[in-house]
Structure formats: C-alpha cells, structure tokens
Write an enzyme that holds these catalytic residues in place. Structure first.
Site: not given
Ligand code: DGT
Ligand code: MG
Length: 388
Positions: A204, A206, A312
C-alpha cells in the site's frame, strides 16, 4: 575449512532498533523461510511464535555476509531452538522441510488467498475455512455476508494483490499533495511506511498529514476525502475518528497498539492518465518523455486503463508529528522493538502519539525523530536502515 578457533563470530545487539538494517540482505534464503513460518504463525493467531521467527530473521538480515555454518551463529541473540533447526535444515539440505510443507499445505494456501482480500483478517479466514471455504469462488458461492470493505476487496482482488511500485507511489503522492493543499493551504504531507524506508515496492502507500499550526489539522481528513472523492480518485474509503483525547487509558498507555489518529483506509483508482501526467526524473527517458508500461489487459473489458491501489492516510497534530512519523515509518518489527526497548530498558512508554517517562511521570517532548532516539538513549537510525 576453518577450525573452531578461527570462526569469526558476528556481533549483533539484541534489539532490532539498535541495529542498522538496510534493504541489502545477504541471507534471503534463510530469512524467506523464517518469514514464511512467521506469517503462518500470525495467520494462525500464534503471535508469540510469529514474533520469535521475525526476530530471528531480523538478526540474519543484519549480518554483513551469508551464513555458511552453524558455528558462525554462536552468541547471536534471538535465535531460538526452532529457528536454529530451520536454519540448520537449509544449510545442510538447501531448503527447510518445514517451510516447504507449510507452503504446500491446504490450510496455509487458503489462509493466504482469503486474507489477501482487503478487510479479511486471520479470524474471519479461519472461520470460513472451518466452514469449508478455501478459495474465492467458494466464498462467492457460499452466500456469506461481506461487509463493505470485503466487497471492495473482492472486487479489486487482483489489483490489490499486485505490488505497488515506487513510481505509482510517487503519482499518488502528487495527487494527495494536490488534495491537501487545495483544502488547507500550508498543510503538509509526508510519505511514510515502506516507501519512506526506500523500498521499491509495497502492499500500500501510506501518508501522514499535518499543519504547522496546532489545531489547524482538525477537520482536515473529511475535507481531503471529499476532494479526492469529487475528483473520482476513490473506489472505497473508510475514515475513523481520532479518539486519543477522549480515551480513558491514561498516560502513554493506549489500550492497544492501534493508534488513535484520524485515519482513512482507502482504495485509490489510479488511471493511466494520472500516471502519464506525473513526470519522474528516475524514469524519464532522454527525450524527456516518461516510458509508461502497458496496462494489464482486463479479461472482461479487454483493456483496463486504471488500477486499484490501497492508500492509508493519517492526520496528526504538529505536537505529535515526530512520534507519528517514527511510529508509521516501520518496519513493524522495528516499531515493536522500539516499544520493547522503551519499556524494558528505559521504563518509558512509547506510542505514535507520545513518549512517557514512567519514573519521572512526565511526557518527553520531541519535534524530530532524532530527539526521540536521544530520549530513548539510542543511536539515531535513519528510515533506510529500519528495514528489519
Ligand atoms: P508494505 O507492506 O510494503 O506496505 O510495508 P509497510 O512497512 O509500509 O507496512 P504497513 O503499510 O502495513 O504499515 C506502515 C507502518 O505503519 C508499519 O510499519 C507500522 C505502522 N502501522 C500500520 N498500522 C498501524 C496501526 O494501526 N497503528 C500504528 N500505530 N501503526 C501502524
Ligand atoms: Mg505500507
């Protein structure tokens, strides 16, 4: 052949946060096997065993060259009997029979596939397996109720299980930056997680967002999310509210390691158009044009001109920024080891919000990561050397 007396023993401090661990790993064969066993333990909710394997792997990652014999391991910290058996098996036979049989096991394979769905953790996957659901097709046919996250996870399964490249992380950075400065000029955004540690790919992307004036960050997350939504960048988002100030856990003692910043778990829609508009010096060609890889063809539409990426977002007040930055840069084991060092060696409690000295009963302030390491009596380790 070296005699016993000639064997050079490695010297490695026992906490991972006392060591410099770059991405260069001379013992990947050993650490891959240990990581697989760690992952299997974590997926089976045997956290203690998982941590033991992770710590053992981290020690091997810190070594300056490949291990060739068991005698070289004498005196090294964190190598328990089980990890030593795995290492011995690999040194003698070229592979770990336990890691191999785990990898082949139906249970491990099913746990991997099911927890590969965004929103599905070890507990849910275990329940489904006990109900005979071992794969995606069986899950879809089972009529299980899925929550919104899991539905999105299933829908974007293939994309979300493809590693995110640094180039795509940079494209997303630019989009988030646009969002942040549009809704609050002066607000600042920092890339955190694995990409801040210099990793070239990740699961992902962040980001940590703050504003140099304390309090100005309040209400920022919903505005950033609305902006991204209005521009069509979000396939899914769930925002959780900051509850740090309201918590009754007491100083430096949050009830879990989950922290309490305003946080948004999202799935971005990254289009080819966005990928093209962002120029990257490192991928630029001689004529200044960026080479763009051909998009993965989609079996249903022929060509899919976008991919889904997990992103995120975390918002922190400036007074906690250094702690948030340190706490969200990782690696996960590095974070765990920092907290263990703080508690066991310094009688302090470290979180992504604050550092509390349990003996003096005061919070220790910090405006940089360097100051936090100094408070903890640790040598500063830069992000690129926190790859434990
Ligand atoms: P990856 O898998 O390539 O994304 O690797 P990382 O290192 O970016 O791992 P990730 O994205 O799961 O998490 C980034 C860092 O943020 C991780 O090293 C520890 C921290 N972190 C993740 N989730 C939480 C959380 O719920 N609370 C706190 N305090 N820290 C978290
Ligand atoms: Mg990450």
């Amino acid at each position: 052949q070296t005699s016993e007396a000639e064997v050079v023993v490695f010297s490695v401090p026992s906490y991972a946060c006392q060591r410099r661990t770059t991405l260069e790993n001379h013992n990947a064969v050993l650490t891959d096997a240990l990581a697989l066993l760690a992952e299997n333990a974590e997926l089976s909710e045997e956290e203690g065993r998982g941590v033991a394997f992770r710590r053992a792997a981290a020690v091997l990652k810190a070594l300056p060259r490949p291990v060739t014999s068991m005698t070289e391991l004498r005196g090294l910290p964190c190598l328990g009997d089980h990890s030593l058996r795995v290492i011995k098996d690999i040194l003698e036979n070229g592979a770990s029979s336990e890691a191999e049989s785990t990898k082949q096991s139906e249970r491990y394979k099913a746990l991997k596939v099911l927890t590969g769905i965004f929103g599905v953790g070890a507990k849910t996957a275990d329940r489904w397996i006990r109900e005979g659901i071992l794969g995606l097709q069986q899950l879809q046919e089972s009529g299980q109720t899925l929550n919104r996250a899991q539905q999105a996870g299933l829908e974007h399964y293939d994309d979300l299980n493809q590693p995110v490249t640094k180039a795509d992380a940079d494209v997303i950075s630019e989009i988030v930056e646009r969002a942040v400065v549009s809704v609050l000029p002066g607000a600042q955004m920092t890339l955190i997680g694995g990409f801040r540690r210099g990793k070239l790919s990740g699961h992902d992307v962040d980001f940590l967002i703050t504003h140099p004036e304390e309090g100005r960050e309040v209400g920022l997350m919903p505005k950033v999310v609305s902006w991204l939504e209005s521009q069509g960048f979000l396939l899914y988002q769930k925002t959780t509210r900051n509850s740090y100030l309201e918590s009754k856990d007491g100083p430096g003692r949050p009830s879990s390691n989950m922290d309490r910043f305003e946080r948004c778990f999202s799935i971005f829609k990254l289009t080819e158009k966005e990928r093209r508009r962002t120029k990257h010096p490192e991928t630029a060609t001689e004529n200044g044009l960026r080479t763009v890889s051909t998009p993965e063809p989609d079996p249903h539409t022929g060509h899919k001109l976008w991919r889904a990426v997990r992103v995120d977002l975390v918002v922190s007040p400036i007074s906690q920024f250094a702690f948030a930055l340190l706490g969200w840069t990782g690696s996960k084991l590095f974070e765990r080891e920092l907290r263990r060092w703080a508690g066991h060696e310094r009688n302090m409690s470290l979180s992504s919000h604050a550092l509390y000295d349990n003996k003096q009963r005061i919070y220790l302030r910090a405006t940089s990561e360097e100051e936090i390491f100094a408070h903890l009596g640790l040598e500063f380790i830069p992000p690129s050397e926190r790859n434990t």
